[in-house]
Scaffold this active site. Sequence first.
Site, PDB file in Angstrom:
ATOM      1  N   SER A   1      41.224  44.539  34.958  1.00  0.00           N
ATOM      2  CA  SER A   1      42.158  44.757  33.858  1.00  0.00           C
ATOM      3  C   SER A   1      41.737  45.230  32.663  1.00  0.00           C
ATOM      4  O   SER A   1      42.140  45.547  31.485  1.00  0.00           O
ATOM      5  CB  SER A   1      42.505  43.167  33.552  1.00  0.00           C
ATOM      6  OG  SER A   1      41.524  42.450  33.061  1.00  0.00           O
TER       7      SER A   1
ATOM      8  N   TYR B   1      44.662  40.338  31.762  1.00  0.00           N
ATOM      9  CA  TYR B   1      46.020  39.826  32.921  1.00  0.00           C
ATOM     10  C   TYR B   1      45.959  38.355  32.938  1.00  0.00           C
ATOM     11  O   TYR B   1      46.912  38.048  33.314  1.00  0.00           O
ATOM     12  CB  TYR B   1      45.259  40.445  34.267  1.00  0.00           C
ATOM     13  CG  TYR B   1      45.445  41.799  34.598  1.00  0.00           C
ATOM     14  CD1 TYR B   1      46.018  42.804  33.876  1.00  0.00           C
ATOM     15  CD2 TYR B   1      45.216  42.016  35.738  1.00  0.00           C
ATOM     16  CE1 TYR B   1      46.085  44.053  34.117  1.00  0.00           C
ATOM     17  CE2 TYR B   1      45.447  43.663  36.269  1.00  0.00           C
ATOM     18  CZ  TYR B   1      45.952  44.441  35.245  1.00  0.00           C
ATOM     19  OH  TYR B   1      46.011  45.580  35.823  1.00  0.00           O
ATOM     20  N   GLY B   2      44.925  37.625  32.472  1.00  0.00           N
ATOM     21  CA  GLY B   2      44.735  36.261  32.896  1.00  0.00           C
ATOM     22  C   GLY B   2      45.547  35.213  32.137  1.00  0.00           C
ATOM     23  O   GLY B   2      45.446  34.052  32.390  1.00  0.00           O
TER      24      GLY B   2
ATOM     25  N   CYS C   1      38.331  42.011  39.922  1.00  0.00           N
ATOM     26  CA  CYS C   1      39.000  41.124  38.996  1.00  0.00           C
ATOM     27  C   CYS C   1      39.740  39.900  39.632  1.00  0.00           C
ATOM     28  O   CYS C   1      40.205  39.970  40.523  1.00  0.00           O
ATOM     29  CB  CYS C   1      40.235  41.698  38.399  1.00  0.00           C
ATOM     30  SG  CYS C   1      41.291  40.878  37.199  1.00  0.00           S
ATOM     31  N   ASN C   2      38.986  38.798  39.375  1.00  0.00           N
ATOM     32  CA  ASN C   2      39.590  37.406  40.155  1.00  0.00           C
ATOM     33  C   ASN C   2      40.922  37.346  39.930  1.00  0.00           C
ATOM     34  O   ASN C   2      41.567  36.734  40.766  1.00  0.00           O
ATOM     35  CB  ASN C   2      38.689  36.265  39.277  1.00  0.00           C
ATOM     36  CG  ASN C   2      37.161  36.498  39.457  1.00  0.00           C
ATOM     37  OD1 ASN C   2      36.727  35.668  40.416  1.00  0.00           O
ATOM     38  ND2 ASN C   2      36.451  37.273  38.722  1.00  0.00           N
TER      39      ASN C   2
ATOM     40  N   CYS D   1      35.329  34.992  36.377  1.00  0.00           N
ATOM     41  CA  CYS D   1      36.009  36.176  35.483  1.00  0.00           C
ATOM     42  C   CYS D   1      34.945  37.412  35.411  1.00  0.00           C
ATOM     43  O   CYS D   1      34.018  37.227  35.264  1.00  0.00           O
ATOM     44  CB  CYS D   1      36.729  35.957  34.337  1.00  0.00           C
ATOM     45  SG  CYS D   1      37.154  37.579  33.573  1.00  0.00           S
TER      46      CYS D   1
END
Length: 284
Positions: A36, A67-68, A98-99, A209
Amino acid sequence: MRQELEDGISKELTALKPVSLGYELSPDLPIGFMDSGMGGLSVLREARKVMPEEDFIYFGDSANAPYGTKPEEEIRRCTFQVVDYLLNRKIKGLAIACNTATSAAVARLRLLYPELPLVGIEPALKPAAERFPGKEILVMATPMTIEQEKFHNLLARYENQAKIVPVPCAGLMEFVEQGSIYGDELDGYFEEHLGKYMHDDVKAIVLGCTHYPFLKKQLRAYLGDRDVQLLDGSLGTSRELRRRLEEKHLLKTKSGEGSLELLNSAGEEKTTLAKKLLALPNVE
Ligand code: DGL
């Protein structure tokens, strides 16, 4: 965007059909990385150590970050858009570094592109639980990563081995996106989110993250002389990507340092920041 990707966003997993990449995978193609924003760079720097001769294209989607804190569907749409771009550039392998994007999109991407070597990243609970059985382990991650089923499954696998405490960290990745990786404000953030857990039973903090490894220096300073290990999945993910490329005979055969192309949906300023972050030493 390709039609199959459009479909992949909304269709149920079971309805997804594999589609052809439309090009031949070959050792001379670059490897694609996405995140992201700046976070995936913490994985990329490990991947470049593990595969120095490879060429990489890194796409940071800072224009759509974070994004999170977005709904799952939107994260998927953003992720698919970046993947679509990378596939059009003809990549031989892909890291969803990205997690959050991994939780939201990786299962669908695997179904759509079974021939593409593809790795995602998830919070490193396994090594943490194995190293510190019976102890307390904090998992810092985006609210979205923590809400997702993928994380609940991971938690269910290790919660008998250790006391795992998820710590949702809305707003933390922004420090990295703005290049403010040291300072009082960040310290205040740590105190607000971690302060209540600062007791002797906490033996590890999982950085769930990919932005957070860039905050390690300040986090270490915040933790002072506490004996707490900081763990992340960047090296494991990089090794896994190498293994998958090797298994398909897709590693480069020529030696010599590979190239790196840094791209960002928010433009030049973020690319300059990305170069600075990549040049920082990795704090253990
Ligand atoms: N770097 C991302 C991760 O690993 C997410 C940051 C965000 O966009 O919220 O989860």
